[in-house]
Write a protein that holds these residues in place. Structure first.
Motif, PDB file in Angstrom:
ATOM      1  N   THR A  27      30.105   1.404  11.309  1.00 49.62           N
ATOM      2  CA  THR A  27      28.956   2.026  11.989  1.00 49.62           C
ATOM      3  C   THR A  27      29.320   2.562  13.366  1.00 49.62           C
ATOM      4  O   THR A  27      28.618   3.406  13.912  1.00 49.62           O
ATOM      5  CB  THR A  27      27.814   1.012  12.126  1.00 49.62           C
ATOM      6  OG1 THR A  27      28.303  -0.172  12.781  1.00 49.62           O
ATOM      7  CG2 THR A  27      27.269   0.632  10.763  1.00 49.62           C
ATOM      8  N   SER A  36      30.305   6.144  12.147  1.00 50.28           N
ATOM      9  CA  SER A  36      29.394   6.929  11.311  1.00 50.28           C
ATOM     10  C   SER A  36      28.278   7.525  12.162  1.00 50.28           C
ATOM     11  O   SER A  36      27.811   6.928  13.123  1.00 50.28           O
ATOM     12  CB  SER A  36      28.797   6.049  10.209  1.00 50.28           C
ATOM     13  OG  SER A  36      28.136   4.931  10.764  1.00 50.28           O
ATOM     14  N   SER A  37      27.866   8.738  11.773  1.00 53.16           N
ATOM     15  CA  SER A  37      26.789   9.410  12.507  1.00 53.16           C
ATOM     16  C   SER A  37      25.464   8.711  12.237  1.00 53.16           C
ATOM     17  O   SER A  37      25.172   8.350  11.095  1.00 53.16           O
ATOM     18  CB  SER A  37      26.699  10.872  12.061  1.00 53.16           C
ATOM     19  OG  SER A  37      27.917  11.545  12.322  1.00 53.16           O
ATOM     20  N   PRO A  38      24.656   8.506  13.280  1.00 57.24           N
ATOM     21  CA  PRO A  38      23.369   7.846  13.074  1.00 57.24           C
ATOM     22  C   PRO A  38      22.495   8.640  12.102  1.00 57.24           C
ATOM     23  O   PRO A  38      22.359   9.848  12.210  1.00 57.24           O
ATOM     24  CB  PRO A  38      22.756   7.819  14.477  1.00 57.24           C
ATOM     25  CG  PRO A  38      23.918   7.960  15.413  1.00 57.24           C
ATOM     26  CD  PRO A  38      24.901   8.834  14.702  1.00 57.24           C
ATOM     27  N   ASP A  39      21.937   7.947  11.121  1.00 57.03           N
ATOM     28  CA  ASP A  39      21.030   8.532  10.140  1.00 57.03           C
ATOM     29  C   ASP A  39      19.662   7.901  10.375  1.00 57.03           C
ATOM     30  O   ASP A  39      19.483   6.701  10.173  1.00 57.03           O
ATOM     31  CB  ASP A  39      21.539   8.240   8.728  1.00 57.03           C
ATOM     32  CG  ASP A  39      20.671   8.883   7.652  1.00 57.03           C
ATOM     33  OD1 ASP A  39      19.430   8.738   7.729  1.00 57.03           O
ATOM     34  OD2 ASP A  39      21.224   9.497   6.727  1.00 57.03           O
ATOM     35  N   ARG A  40      18.688   8.718  10.817  1.00 57.31           N
ATOM     36  CA  ARG A  40      17.396   8.164  11.222  1.00 57.31           C
ATOM     37  C   ARG A  40      16.697   7.463  10.062  1.00 57.31           C
ATOM     38  O   ARG A  40      16.072   6.413  10.231  1.00 57.31           O
ATOM     39  CB  ARG A  40      16.517   9.283  11.783  1.00 57.31           C
ATOM     40  CG  ARG A  40      17.064   9.880  13.073  1.00 57.31           C
ATOM     41  CD  ARG A  40      16.129  10.920  13.639  1.00 57.31           C
ATOM     42  NE  ARG A  40      14.853  10.341  14.049  1.00 57.31           N
ATOM     43  CZ  ARG A  40      13.850  11.060  14.561  1.00 57.31           C
ATOM     44  NH1 ARG A  40      13.990  12.372  14.716  1.00 57.31           N
ATOM     45  NH2 ARG A  40      12.722  10.476  14.912  1.00 57.31           N
ATOM     46  N   THR A  41      16.824   8.024   8.857  1.00 56.03           N
ATOM     47  CA  THR A  41      16.181   7.394   7.705  1.00 56.03           C
ATOM     48  C   THR A  41      16.834   6.049   7.409  1.00 56.03           C
ATOM     49  O   THR A  41      16.137   5.045   7.174  1.00 56.03           O
ATOM     50  CB  THR A  41      16.283   8.314   6.473  1.00 56.03           C
ATOM     51  OG1 THR A  41      15.641   9.553   6.767  1.00 56.03           O
ATOM     52  CG2 THR A  41      15.644   7.665   5.265  1.00 56.03           C
ATOM     53  N   ALA A  42      18.168   6.037   7.402  1.00 57.25           N
ATOM     54  CA  ALA A  42      18.881   4.786   7.123  1.00 57.25           C
ATOM     55  C   ALA A  42      18.606   3.754   8.205  1.00 57.25           C
ATOM     56  O   ALA A  42      18.450   2.560   7.910  1.00 57.25           O
ATOM     57  CB  ALA A  42      20.386   5.062   7.017  1.00 57.25           C
TER      58      ALA A  42
END
Length: 557
Positions: free
Chosen positions: A496, A499-505
């Motif tokens: 993490t 990894s690019s932040p994913d708002r949904t995840a």
């Protein structure tokens, strides 16, 4: 360090409770050591000067793990001044000199704009931008080691050893010979040149991180045996940091042969994967799996409604493997918890004695099942066995090791340790012991414990915290997970940190954390944490006795 104090600190049961609980988790990681040091100083109010002395030593150990942190160096010096004449009395002269040199040469600059840009890039997780920015600062301000320290931090994280080598070769002000020797040792260690690394680390003594890494180098060099010079190196580590459980766990496993793969389990083993539109990484994972010694285990893949590319990969492997691979195809993606439950309910899996679950982007080594077999023999009553997981792209970065419960946060939400993410892998997570949880990336269940615990909770769909919830339920049943840190599995998915932040995840993860807190309220988690602390303490004391006896016999001979 005098013998009486070393003996007291080695017996963790004699330490204040919060400090003891933190030190049982491990003795590595700057942030973790700082937290343990703060706990010891707070508990000194009720436990006296010994707790205060331990706190000072833990803060010093945190500095030694980041010796170009001038702010921390100044804080350590302030603690020494408050402690009076006893503050520095037990500190090696070379270490004290390094603290004082770092307090001057590595102090933060009086430049709000420069510090603001550093914080901005860090907040964006722009690691390459950080590297370029810091490299420019180092070139223009070579004598201000604050920038050099941050550049090392980023280069280590990226495992950009060429940058580390370049910075190491630059001109240094006097007083930093220990740092240069340790960094040179780190370069050689990560290149697998352990004998040469041990020589460099010897020049970095008495830095305790260097002592520990030197002992690890000699142990790797020696193979299954522990040579006299390796035993002497471990003895030096234990004397310098008697509160550190990590070296005890590591040396015990080498002496007892626990760090090697065992003979195959005389049992039926089922290996399960579930996948969704991840054809390339699934193909690589199956290649590693079928190149390993499966000891007759049957492999089953559940295809969670993927597209044609995944079907083509599975069809190709069916043609090559035949009956050794079963494929279950579903029309939709039912999520990780439901996929695990579906697999566990299949007749040929339900009849197995052990069930292994692997992520579709996990690459196992050839002897992975043999390492799990060793753990199952040593800790036969565990419900599940996990492993050490590293980034495939940067194997020095540890994604998962043994996970332990921390005190719930102010919001009452569950909290777990993250020590393994605070430093690169220099062998400090190579141990076998119970844990509150192990990673779901690659883990092996006793089928009986899997049935007794019940299914994975589909309320955590599509993923996140379903494996932690299941492990906590195993813990409540008296079948705590066991971490097999001598098994290293590579994970294609980036940690993490990268990894690019994913708002949904992120929203799903936060929501599942709230669900986890609802299922396991703070008072229940606190009871689990206390129970696991007792388990860890007993495990440590048993292993410490073995290590002390072996080192004592070596000294007598």
């Amino acid at each position: 360090m005098d013998g009486e104090r070393a003996s007291a600190w080695a017996d963790l049961s004699r330490l204040p409770p919060k400090t003891r609980g933190l030190l049982l988790l491990g003795g590595t990681g700057r942030t973790h050591l700082l937290e343990a040091g703060r706990a010891a100083l707070v508990e000194a109010e009720t436990h006296g000067p010994e707790a205060s002395a331990l706190g000072l030593d833990l803060f010093l150990a945190a500095f030694e793990s980041s010796p170009l942190d001038g702010g921390l160096a100044r804080f350590v010096m302030d603690l020494w001044s408050r402690a009076g004449t006893g503050g520095m009395s037990a500190v090696p002269k070379k270490t004290a000199a390094l603290v004082m040199a770092s307090a001057v040469r590595a102090a933060p600059p009086d430049d709000p704009a420069a510090l603001g840009e550093l914080a901005r890039l860090a907040g964006l997780r722009d690691h390459q931008g950080l590297l370029a920015y810091l490299a420019g600062r180092v070139r223009t301000q070579p004598q201000r080691l604050y920038w050099r320290g941050h550049l090392f931090d980023v280069a280590y994280l990226l495992q950009d050893w060429e940058t580390v080598r370049t910075v190491l070769g630059m001109s240094w002000p006097p007083g930093f010979e220990l740092v240069r020797a340790k960094v040179a040792g780190d370069l050689l260690f990560q290149a697998g040149r352990y004998d040469e690394a041990a020589t460099r680390y010897a020049r970095a003594a008495p830095l305790r991180q260097a002592l520990w890494r030197r002992a690890e180098c000699l142990t790797r060099r020696d193979g299954p045996l522990v040579s006299p010079d390796a035993r002497a190196a471990w003895q030096a580590v234990l004397c310098a940091a008697p509160w550190n459980v990590g070296p005890v766990l590591r040396l015990h496993d080498r002496l007892a042969g626990c760090d090697r793969p065992g003979p195959p389990l005389a049992a039926r083993v089922a290996v399960c994967l579930y996948t969704y539109n991840n054809a390339v990484e699934l193909d690589a994972s199956l290649a590693a799996l079928f190149a390993s010694d499966l000891c007759g285990a049957r492999v089953t893949v559940l295809d969670n409604g993927s597209g044609g590319a995944t079907a083509d990969v599975l069809s190709g492997w069916r043609d090559r493997i035949g009956d050794g691979l079963s494929v279950v195809t579903l029309p939709v993606n039912i999520g990780a918890p439901a996929a695990r439950n579906w697999l566990a309910a299949l007749p040929w899996i339900a009849e197995a004695d052990y069930v292994a679950y692997l992520d579709d982007d996990a690459l196992v080594p050839p002897d992975w099942l043999a390492f799990f077999a060793s753990a199952a023999r040593i800790y036969p009553m565990a419900g599940v066995y996990g492993c050490r997981v590293v980034d495939l792209a940067g194997p020095g970065r540890v994604q998962h090791a043994d996970t332990h419960l921390l005190e719930p946060g102010q919001d009452g939400m569950p909290a777990v340790s993250s020590i393994c993410t605070q430093d690169l892998d220099f062998g400090q997570f190579c141990h076998l012991r119970p844990a509150a949880s192990v990673t779901g990336c690659c883990h092996l269940f006793r089928t009986g414990a899997l049935r007794a615990c019940g299914p994975f909770d589909i309320r955590f769909s599509p993923t996140q915290y379903d494996d932690l919830d299941h492990d906590l339920r195993l813990l409540a049943l008296g079948a705590p997970p066991v971490y097999q840190g001598h098994l290293r599995v590579s994970h294609a998915r980036l940690s993490t940190t990268f990894s690019s932040p994913d708002r949904t995840a992120m929203a799903n993860s936060q929501g599942n954390l709230v669900k986890l807190g609802g299922k396991h309220p703070p008072e229940v988690l606190s009871a689990m944490r206390r129970a696991m602390r007792d388990v860890l303490l007993e495990d440590y004391r048993r292993k410490r006795s073995v290590v002390d006896q072996a080192l004592g016999q070596a000294r007598e001979s």
